[in-house]
Design a protein around this motif. Structure first.
Motif, PDB file in Angstrom:
ATOM      1  N   LYS A   1       0.826  -1.209   0.000  1.00 13.10           N
ATOM      2  CA  LYS A   1       0.000   0.000   0.000  1.00 13.10           C
ATOM      3  C   LYS A   1       0.864   1.265   0.000  1.00 13.10           C
ATOM      4  CE  LYS A   1      -2.059  -1.160   3.867  1.00 13.10           C
ATOM      5  NZ  LYS A   1      -1.394  -2.438   4.204  1.00 13.10           N
ATOM      6  N   THR A   2       1.773   1.312   0.943  1.00 14.64           N
ATOM      7  CA  THR A   2       2.628   2.501   1.032  1.00 14.64           C
ATOM      8  C   THR A   2       3.484   2.652  -0.220  1.00 14.64           C
ATOM      9  OG1 THR A   2       2.663   2.307   3.432  1.00 14.64           O
ATOM     10  CG2 THR A   2       4.398   3.625   2.436  1.00 14.64           C
ATOM     11  N   THR A   3       3.946   1.549  -0.724  1.00 13.91           N
ATOM     12  CA  THR A   3       4.736   1.607  -1.956  1.00 13.91           C
ATOM     13  C   THR A   3       3.917   2.217  -3.090  1.00 13.91           C
ATOM     14  OG1 THR A   3       5.873  -0.392  -1.226  1.00 13.91           O
ATOM     15  CG2 THR A   3       6.159   0.239  -3.518  1.00 13.91           C
TER      16      THR A   3
ATOM     17  N   MET B   1       1.020  11.029   5.563  1.00 15.48           N
ATOM     18  CA  MET B   1       1.914   9.875   5.498  1.00 15.48           C
ATOM     19  C   MET B   1       1.646   8.911   6.646  1.00 15.48           C
ATOM     20  SD  MET B   1       5.320  10.643   3.778  1.00 15.48           S
ATOM     21  CE  MET B   1       5.443  11.546   2.256  1.00 15.48           C
ATOM     22  N   GLN B   2       2.060   7.675   6.400  1.00 16.97           N
ATOM     23  CA  GLN B   2       1.865   6.644   7.419  1.00 16.97           C
ATOM     24  C   GLN B   2       2.650   6.981   8.688  1.00 16.97           C
ATOM     25  OE1 GLN B   2       2.710   2.721   5.986  1.00 16.97           O
ATOM     26  NE2 GLN B   2       2.139   1.768   7.899  1.00 16.97           N
ATOM     27  N   ASN B   3       3.922   7.422   8.484  1.00 22.47           N
ATOM     28  CA  ASN B   3       4.706   7.849   9.636  1.00 22.47           C
ATOM     29  C   ASN B   3       4.478   9.344   9.809  1.00 22.47           C
ATOM     30  OD1 ASN B   3       5.858   5.243   9.679  1.00 22.47           O
ATOM     31  ND2 ASN B   3       7.248   5.905   8.051  1.00 22.47           N
TER      32      ASN B   3
ATOM     33  N   LEU C   1      -4.463   9.359   2.163  1.00 23.21           N
ATOM     34  CA  LEU C   1      -4.201   9.059   3.572  1.00 23.21           C
ATOM     35  C   LEU C   1      -3.655   7.646   3.684  1.00 23.21           C
ATOM     36  CD1 LEU C   1      -7.447  10.437   3.539  1.00 23.21           C
ATOM     37  CD2 LEU C   1      -6.520  10.952   5.802  1.00 23.21           C
ATOM     38  N   ASP C   2      -2.456   7.533   4.258  1.00 25.43           N
ATOM     39  CA  ASP C   2      -1.844   6.220   4.409  1.00 25.43           C
ATOM     40  C   ASP C   2      -1.976   5.790   5.870  1.00 25.43           C
ATOM     41  OD1 ASP C   2      -0.482   3.919   4.027  1.00 25.43           O
ATOM     42  OD2 ASP C   2       1.392   4.830   3.352  1.00 25.43           O
ATOM     43  N   GLU C   3      -2.911   4.903   6.119  1.00 28.15           N
ATOM     44  CA  GLU C   3      -3.179   4.395   7.468  1.00 28.15           C
ATOM     45  C   GLU C   3      -3.176   5.494   8.526  1.00 28.15           C
ATOM     46  OE1 GLU C   3      -1.878   0.660   8.440  1.00 28.15           O
ATOM     47  OE2 GLU C   3      -1.261   0.091   6.434  1.00 28.15           O
ATOM     48  N   PRO C   4      -4.094   6.440   8.398  1.00 26.39           N
ATOM     49  CA  PRO C   4      -4.058   7.582   9.320  1.00 26.39           C
ATOM     50  C   PRO C   4      -4.552   7.249  10.710  1.00 26.39           C
ATOM     51  CG  PRO C   4      -5.950   7.747   7.878  1.00 26.39           C
ATOM     52  CD  PRO C   4      -5.184   6.540   7.428  1.00 26.39           C
TER      53      PRO C   4
HETATM   54 MG   LIG Z   1       2.277   1.114   4.707  1.00 27.85          MG
END
Ligand SMILES: [Mg+2]
Ligand SMILES: Nc1ncnc2c1ncn2[C@@H]1O[C@H](COP(=O)(O)OP(=O)(O)OP(=O)(O)O)[C@@H](O)[C@H]1O
Lengths: 316, 384
Positions: free
Chosen positions: A44-46, A84-86, A160-163
């Motif tokens: 997903k993040t990729t 971002m996820q982070n 939104l990446d895993e917010p």
């Molecule tokens: Mg990810």
């Protein structure tokens, strides 16, 4: 017909030996909330990072707003908001300063920016924490700050990446409602998660991915129709004899039974009154049982059926 | 401007850890320089000289008397270690041995092996004494060649020379000026390195944090703009620190800089840039804030010791001096030593030293740039 906002075409991304994205294609239309659902490490993040041209990729093409996305597509980047996820914020700046910084990367006009920042603060409900430093915020508030930093400039496309990772249910609901509101105000949203409940709750369309491949795509109902499962019956029961379980598995419409942890799980496909039939059989065998419940199919069933494994571990 | 503004805000948070160095330095340096003002007026024209007379003839005695007229004679044991210690503590500036056969050599013109000496290589005192003795010997020879015998010649020479020498030294209106000047600029490298590394490194590391850089790259800010604004921020900060030190310097001089001091000012600015380039280089490694303060101590103290900031270079071993050539601070000190009169001034040498410092700056910046290229273009290591 709605405009296509994002078009990912046959994307291949390798990290050395590992193929993180394997001919991945996806289209997102204006006004959608697209859920990108997949277990940890599914890519997903990729996908998001390729979409933003942060990562180079081996093959494929990405178009956003009808134009090819490259690292120098600043006119496209202007319209994108990224969470971002982070959490990426300055520990040395306060909540307000952080939002102002990220908003200022897009909006130069001072007065307009101030208005936008104030609106973002209000939107995520951080009014009481403006002077706080990120280190002093709880996990949920920090995530909200991360979101405010991403959406303050009123982008047309929000990613939104895993917010909601590590956020308590209350904050989570507030975040999800917020995303729906942004969508109502006209933003197209890409939302990645490995929580199927979240995705089911807010997404208008869902793409499920595993090991870098898209394995299913459609609305929640379309996806659920893909599995033959129509009903899952769960019965808490002590010491279920094997003979009885065998009898249950040959009942009409039942295609799978599981007995684990004093819990009998019966998967049914079609038909009516499945629950009554199972309970009737248990009554005839004079077995007593505890809690009984029946569930409609979930995205997990879809995932399970296609990949043979659960979407995520039980304890998560 | 957004990034420049963020730079300044982050800087504000990191400033105290660096400014403390300036404050402590000034607290020590200002009173020290004020005390120095009244003491030892004639020190730099009068040297402390230790003489071993192995010839023991009227001629050698005449030389001792000649020296004694102008300088202070001190006596110590003739032992290399003892003498070097005395030289180090400045209890003696020069140790002269009048070799056996001095009077004969003087008479027949074989002037090669008349003297032996222990001295601080290249120091002002050494060069001064060499010229001083040369002058004396040539003058005595001239009287001998003119027909006098050596006993008369030494007297005539002493007479004629004593008239001229005084003139040379007379025009230094403020004799302790170079001394104040020297101690202030001497410790400058340590201060500059400590302050700049302790503040600039953390600030740059924060603004170059990978997630922040990537997050910023998602926006319409061009990466070059980002770097440019960091550069602008650093320039403003470095110049400010340097200016503070220079203005404090003015107090210590009791007025504007003059003469060579302007070159020392230039030299210190160049070294401020050297420190900046070191800070930029260090900040491109991911070593965390503890790593930075450790490295600041190592680089700051280590380099300053090796390069003669704390201990004059002349007293360091040959190997150390050779190794120090690879460190920028040693070139700063070499230049500074010429400017404050410890060593003889030579403008072409000074230019070379400053060019070498500039070469260090360029090298450090290029290496930092390469590291950045590798770090941010290899975007595949995004998540790691
Ligand atoms: Mg990810
Ligand atoms: N920089 C990298 N170098 C090597 N492999 C990587 C790198 N980043 C990710 N991967 C691998 O690529 C695959 C996809 O990772 P990705 O981060 O896209 O997954 P994800 O779906 O976002 O997972 P999560 O839900 O944990 O965030 C994983 O197997 C991961 O180990």
């Amino acid at each position: 017909m709605e405009r296509t906002v994002v078009k990912i075409d046959n994307l291949v991304k390798r990290y050395g030996e590992l193929t993180a994205l394997d001919h991945f294609s996806l289209e997102i239309k204006e006004g959608e909330i697209l859920g990108l659902l997949g277990p940890n490490g599914s890519g997903k993040t990729t996908t998001i990072n390729c979409l933003l041209s942060l990562l180079s990729f081996d093959k494929g093409r990405i178009e956003i707003f009808g134009k090819e996305m490259t690292p120098t597509s600043y006119d496209i980047k202007k319209e994108i908001g990224i969470i971002m996820q982070n959490v990426a914020v300055f520990d040395e700046l306060t909540v307000y300063e952080n939002i102002d910084y990220f908003c200022g990367l897009y909006i130069n006009d001072k007065a307009k920016r101030k208005q936008y920042v104030d609106e973002a603060v209000k939107f995520v409900g951080l009014e009481d924490f403006l002077k706080f430093y990120p280190k002093k915020l709880s996990g949920g508030l920090l995530r909200r700050l991360n979101i405010a930093c991403g959406i303050a400039h009123k982008p047309k496309l929000i990613i939104l990446d895993e917010p909601t990772v590590a956020v308590d249910p209350q904050s989570r609901n507030k975040i999800l409602e917020g995303i729906q509101e942004l969508n109502k105000n006209g933003a197209t949203v890409i939302y990645t998660s490995h929580y199927m409940e979240e995705v089911e709750q807010i997404c208008t369309r869902i793409a499920i991915m595993d090991k870098g491949k898209k394995i299913a795509e459609g609305t929640k109902d379309e996806l659920k129709r893909m599995t033959r499962n129509t009903e899952t019956i769960i019965i808490e029961i002590l010491d279920l004899p094997k003979a009885v379980r065998d009898k249950i598995s040959v009942l009409p419409h039942v295609y799978k039974t599981d007995y684990d942890d004093d819990k009998l799980t019966v998967s049914c496909s079609g038909g009516k009154h499945n629950l009554l039939r199972v309970l009737g059989l248990l009554q005839k065998e004079e077995l007593s049982f505890g809690r009984v419940y029946s569930e409609l199919p979930t995205l997990n069933d879809v995932f399970l059926e296609i990949t043979g494994k659960a979407l995520r571990d039980k304890e998560e | 401007m957004q990034i420049f503004k963020a730079f300044m805000k982050v800087l504000k948070k990191k400033l105290p850890s660096g400014l403390i160095y300036i404050v402590v330095f000034l607290c020590i340096a200002i009173p020290m320089s004020l005390n120095g003002k009244e003491s030892e007026k004639y020190e730099d024209s009068t040297l402390k000289i230790c003489i071993f007379d192995e010839d023991d003839t009227p001629e050698s005695k005449a030389l001792i008397e000649y020296i004694d007229n102008k300088h202070d004679i001190v006596s110590f044991e003739k032992d290399k270690d003892v003498l070097f210690e005395k030289l180090y503590w400045e209890e003696a500036d020069y140790a002269l041995t009048i070799n056996k056969g001095y009077s004969k050599a003087l008479a027949n013109g074989d002037t090669n092996d008349m003297f032996g000496c222990y001295s601080v290589h290249h120091s002002y005192a050494t060069v001064y004494m060499e010229t001083y003795l040369n002058e004396y010997v040539s003058s005595v020879r001239a009287f001998i060649l003119g027909g006098q015998d050596s006993k008369d010649a030494v007297l005539s020479a002493a007479d004629s020379l004593s008239e001229e020498t005084d003139v040379e030294i007379a025009d230094n209106s403020d004799p302790d000026y170079p001394e104040r000047f020297s101690s202030y600029f001497q410790y400058m490298p340590y201060i500059l390195i400590s302050v700049l590394m302790n503040t600039l490194c953390p600030v740059l590391m924060t603004l170059n944090r990978k997630d922040i850089r990537y997050r910023t790259n998602c926006s319409c800010v061009r990466p070059n703009r980002y770097t440019l604004q960091l550069f602008a921020g650093s320039t403003v900060f470095v110049t400010a620190v340097w200016l503070i030190l220079m203005i404090a310097g003015l107090f210590m001089y009791g007025g504007l800089f003059k003469g060579n001091a302007w070159l020392a000012v230039l030299n210190s600015f160049i070294f401020a840039l050297v420190s900046t380039s070191i800070a930029v280089l260090v900040s491109s490694f991911n070593i965390g804030s503890n790593g930075v303060s450790l490295l600041t101590q190592i680089i700051g103290l280590g380099m300053c010791f090796l390069c003669g900031v704390f201990v004059p270079m002349a007293f360091l071993g040959k190997e150390v001096r050779a190794a120090a050539n690879f460190l920028p601070a040693s070139w700063y000190i070499k230049a500074n030593d010429m400017l404050d009169g410890t060593n003889v001034f030579d403008s072409s040498k000074l230019a070379t030293y400053i060019m070498i410092e500039v070469a260090f700056i360029v090298t450090f910046f290029i290496v930092a740039l390469l590291i950045h290229r590798i770090k941010y273009n290899d975007s595949d290591s995004l998540d790691s």
